[in-house]
Design a protein around this motif. Structure first.
Motif, short mmCIF file in Angstrom:
data_model
loop_
_atom_site.label_atom_id
_atom_site.label_comp_id
_atom_site.label_asym_id
_atom_site.label_seq_id
_atom_site.Cartn_x
_atom_site.Cartn_y
_atom_site.Cartn_z
N LYS A 429 0.84 -1.19 0.00
CA LYS A 429 0.00 0.00 0.00
C LYS A 429 0.88 1.25 0.00
N ILE A 430 0.42 2.26 -0.73
CA ILE A 430 1.02 3.60 -0.65
C ILE A 430 -0.13 4.55 -0.32
N SER A 431 -0.04 5.22 0.81
CA SER A 431 -1.14 6.06 1.27
C SER A 431 -0.66 7.48 1.53
N GLY A 432 -1.65 8.43 1.54
CA GLY A 432 -1.33 9.83 1.73
C GLY A 432 -1.70 10.33 3.09
N GLY A 433 -1.88 11.68 3.16
CA GLY A 433 -2.14 12.33 4.43
C GLY A 433 -1.12 13.42 4.64
N ASN A 434 -0.68 13.61 5.87
CA ASN A 434 0.35 14.61 6.15
C ASN A 434 1.70 14.20 5.57
N LYS A 435 1.85 12.93 5.31
CA LYS A 435 3.09 12.41 4.71
C LYS A 435 2.70 11.27 3.78
N VAL A 482 7.41 2.80 5.71
CA VAL A 482 8.41 3.82 5.40
C VAL A 482 7.65 5.12 5.20
N VAL A 483 7.91 6.09 6.05
CA VAL A 483 7.17 7.35 6.03
C VAL A 483 8.06 8.42 5.39
N VAL A 484 7.53 9.05 4.31
CA VAL A 484 8.31 10.01 3.52
C VAL A 484 7.65 11.39 3.59
N PRO A 485 8.29 12.38 4.24
CA PRO A 485 7.75 13.74 4.20
C PRO A 485 7.95 14.34 2.80
N LEU A 486 6.91 14.98 2.27
CA LEU A 486 6.98 15.63 0.96
C LEU A 486 6.53 17.08 1.10
N PHE A 487 7.05 17.94 0.22
CA PHE A 487 6.59 19.33 0.19
C PHE A 487 6.66 19.80 -1.26
N VAL A 497 0.53 14.94 -13.37
CA VAL A 497 0.24 14.56 -11.98
C VAL A 497 1.49 13.87 -11.41
N PRO A 498 1.89 14.25 -10.18
CA PRO A 498 3.09 13.62 -9.59
C PRO A 498 2.96 12.10 -9.50
N GLN A 499 4.07 11.46 -9.60
CA GLN A 499 4.13 10.00 -9.54
C GLN A 499 5.34 9.59 -8.73
N ILE A 500 5.17 8.59 -7.85
CA ILE A 500 6.29 8.03 -7.09
C ILE A 500 6.51 6.60 -7.53
N SER A 501 7.76 6.27 -7.79
CA SER A 501 8.16 4.90 -8.13
C SER A 501 9.02 4.38 -6.99
N VAL A 502 8.62 3.25 -6.42
CA VAL A 502 9.30 2.69 -5.25
C VAL A 502 9.85 1.31 -5.60
N ILE A 520 -0.47 16.87 -4.48
CA ILE A 520 0.13 17.45 -3.29
C ILE A 520 -0.04 18.96 -3.30
N PHE A 521 -0.38 19.48 -2.12
CA PHE A 521 -0.36 20.93 -1.92
C PHE A 521 0.37 21.18 -0.61
N LEU A 522 1.51 21.84 -0.74
CA LEU A 522 2.42 22.00 0.41
C LEU A 522 2.80 20.61 0.93
N SER A 523 2.41 20.22 2.15
CA SER A 523 2.80 18.90 2.67
C SER A 523 1.64 17.92 2.71
N ARG A 524 0.50 18.32 2.15
CA ARG A 524 -0.67 17.45 2.18
C ARG A 524 -0.71 16.60 0.92
N VAL A 525 -0.76 15.28 1.11
CA VAL A 525 -0.68 14.33 0.00
C VAL A 525 -2.01 13.60 -0.14
N LYS A 526 -2.50 13.51 -1.39
CA LYS A 526 -3.71 12.76 -1.68
C LYS A 526 -3.43 11.76 -2.78
N ILE A 527 -3.75 10.52 -2.52
CA ILE A 527 -3.51 9.44 -3.49
C ILE A 527 -4.53 9.52 -4.62
#
Length: 531
Positions: A429-435, A482-487, A497-502, A520-527
């Motif tokens: 799973k890859i999930s959003g939120g504050n990180k 694994v928790v990744v802070p984004l901004f 649209v942003p994309q992450i490859s893990v 993403i807007f600032l540090s808020r991430v939405k899947i």
């Protein structure tokens, strides 16, 4: 158009080195469960443990599947010990004995130790050392990894040792008997495991050298006149003697009760007093050692008359009542040392006579007495098995004495299924939120070690990653985050649209890759759910 320009200006301001206000903290991985991979229940000494139960929690092996086998010089009457993926077993070749160390899973030789004496004693393995006694009174301590001798002591002369040591509280307990024609020289010894020095001994006159059991600071062994006796493990003083029972085999201790056998019966003793006694059928003698599992005692019996088949008895350890008995269909005898794994009784049936003598491993359901499976160890030789069928990690190892018309030798056999233990990593799973949180699962049957990962983010406006860490180890059957802070800014306007490859991998070569779109807007991430 103005809205787009405002978003661009915000991105420029927050990513400018002079104006940046965001300083993400170091993020550590978070294990979601305390569940660890199951540890192997090794078989470190004669009859598995200090209480001599002969019972293991390891999976019951498939005796019809041979993993490996070896022939060795001399014959084998001892029992293997199985520890940390190694099998240790002793052999006799007239006046030369060997301790063999082999890889449990493939049978390859690790080392061999030779002594100018016979070895009937089964090894005990403890804290990286192998302890074993020779027939003529020597006690050996060997490095379990290298086979190098650590110490070697002669306990006494005019004695014989065929019993097997038990390790308890940093001490070694073993019994010895007389060497013909010497008399009244039997002793129960307590040695310091570090250097082999004698802590105490108790003269037991003409007692047999029966392997002792040690539980809760008490040693159970044959005392004077072979009476079952309880000794203080620290001092060697006699605590109690049975009021009537001799012992012809090693005692077994369960729930503060001591179970033993005489020539023609088995019994239960509590604090020196007989609780019950089960006599064998008329004409039958106790042939095997006893073993206990799931509240039941098992013993093999034979009749000296060759035309009468041997029997196995299953007895309630609380009452002494018989649950069931089984008579050999091959007119065989059950005179070896039975063991138990997962409610299966494993015992050797000794069939035939003379050059037709063959050992057959039998597996019984302990509740019904049904024969589940059976296997002759070698149809091309005369053979018998005297030691235990030692088991660990779903494997069974035994030693045999074999011969043909020209020579004799020992056999070492391993049965079961070798299960390849390996991790299996999946990005679940890859999930959003504050990180941004990446969930990794190890669904394999071994720990994933040396875990590493790589993240690649594309799209959006100047998206920055904060500090993150992959866990070094993910135990079998667990998950880790694994928790990744984004901004940054990324909606799919002007840029994709942003994309992450893990990608995640480990030292055991299990690997997985996942791709996820997000906004993403600032540090808020939405899947963004991909269609």
């Amino acid at each position: 158009m103005k809205k787009i320009l405002v978003l661009i200006m915000i991105q420029i301001l927050v990513t400018s080195p002079a104006l940046a206000l965001y300083n993400p903290a170091i993020i550590q991985s978070n294990s979601k469960t305390n569940h660890n991979s199951v540890e192997v229940d090794w078989w470190p000494m004669f009859y598995h443990d200090e209480a001599r139960t002969g019972n293991t929690s390891s999976p019951a092996p498939d005796i019809n599947h041979t993993i490996w086998n070896h022939t060795v010089d001399g014959f084998i009457e001892s029992s293997p010990s199985l520890v940390d993926g190694k099998a240790y077993i002793t052999t006799c070749n007239w006046w030369e004995g060997h301790i063999h160390c082999l890889d449990l899973y493939n049978g390859s030789y690790v080392w061999n130790y030779t002594i100018n004496d016979q070895l009937f004693s089964s090894p005990a393995v403890h804290n990286g050392r192998v302890y074993v006694a020779s027939l003529n009174g020597r006690f050996l301590c060997i490095n379990a990894s290298t086979g190098q001798q650590i110490w070697n002591h002669l306990l006494d002369t005019d004695i014989m040792i065929q019993s097997s040591p038990v390790i308890y509280g940093g001490r070694i307990y073993i019994s010895r008997t007389n060497e013909y024609p010497a008399t009244n020289k039997s002793k129960l010894y307590c040695l310091h495991s570090e250097d082999g020095s004698v802590a105490w001994y108790n003269s037991t006159k003409n007692a047999k050298d029966i392997s002792p059991a040690v539980v809760d600071g008490k040693v159970y062994a044959a005392g004077m006149d072979n009476i079952l006796t309880c000794f203080d493990a620290l001092t060697g003083d006699v605590i109690w003697q049975s009021d009537e029972q001799i012992t012809t085999s090693h005692p077994v201790v369960v729930n503060n009760n001591v179970f033993g056998s005489s020539d023609d019966s088995v019994y239960c003793i509590h604090n020196g007093t007989t609780q019950w006694e089960f006599p064998l059928k008329e004409g039958f003698l106790v042939a095997s050692s006893i073993v206990i599992g799931s509240g039941r005692l098992f013993v093999g019996a034979l009749n000296p008359l060759a035309s009468i088949p041997g029997m196995i008895h299953c007895i309630d350890i609380e009452t002494g009542d018989e649950y069931w008995n089984y008579s050999s269909e091959n007119n065989g005898e059950y005179n070896a040392k039975p063991t138990i794994a997962q409610n299966r009784l494993f015992i050797v049936e000794d069939t035939g006579v003379g050059q037709n003598r063959r050992a057959r491993i039998c597996c019984f359901d302990i509740f019904t007495g049904d024969l589940v499976s059976a296997h002759f160890i070698n149809n091309d030789s005369t053979n018998y098995v005297y030691g235990t069928l030692s088991m660990a990690d779903g494997l069974l190892v035994l030693g045999s004495a074999e011969s043909d018309s020209d020579s004799f030798w020992g056999g070492i056999y391993c049965y079961g299924e070798v299960t390849v233990s390996e991790p299996d990593l999946t990005i679940t799973k890859i999930s959003g939120g504050n990180k941004l949180t990446i969930e990794i699962e190890n669904s394999g049957n071994a720990n994933a070690t040396g875990v590493t990962g790589e993240l690649v983010i594309t799209g959006g406006f100047f998206i920055h990653q904060g500090t993150y860490a992959f866990p070094d180890t993910i135990p079998a059957g667990t998950k880790a985050d694994v928790v990744v802070p984004l901004f940054g800014v990324g909606f799919g306007l002007l840029k994709a649209v942003p994309q992450i490859s893990v990608n995640v991998t480990c030292a055991e070569h299990s690997t997985d890759t996942a791709i996820q779109h997000f906004k993403i807007f600032l540090s808020r991430v939405k899947i963004v759910e991909d269609n």
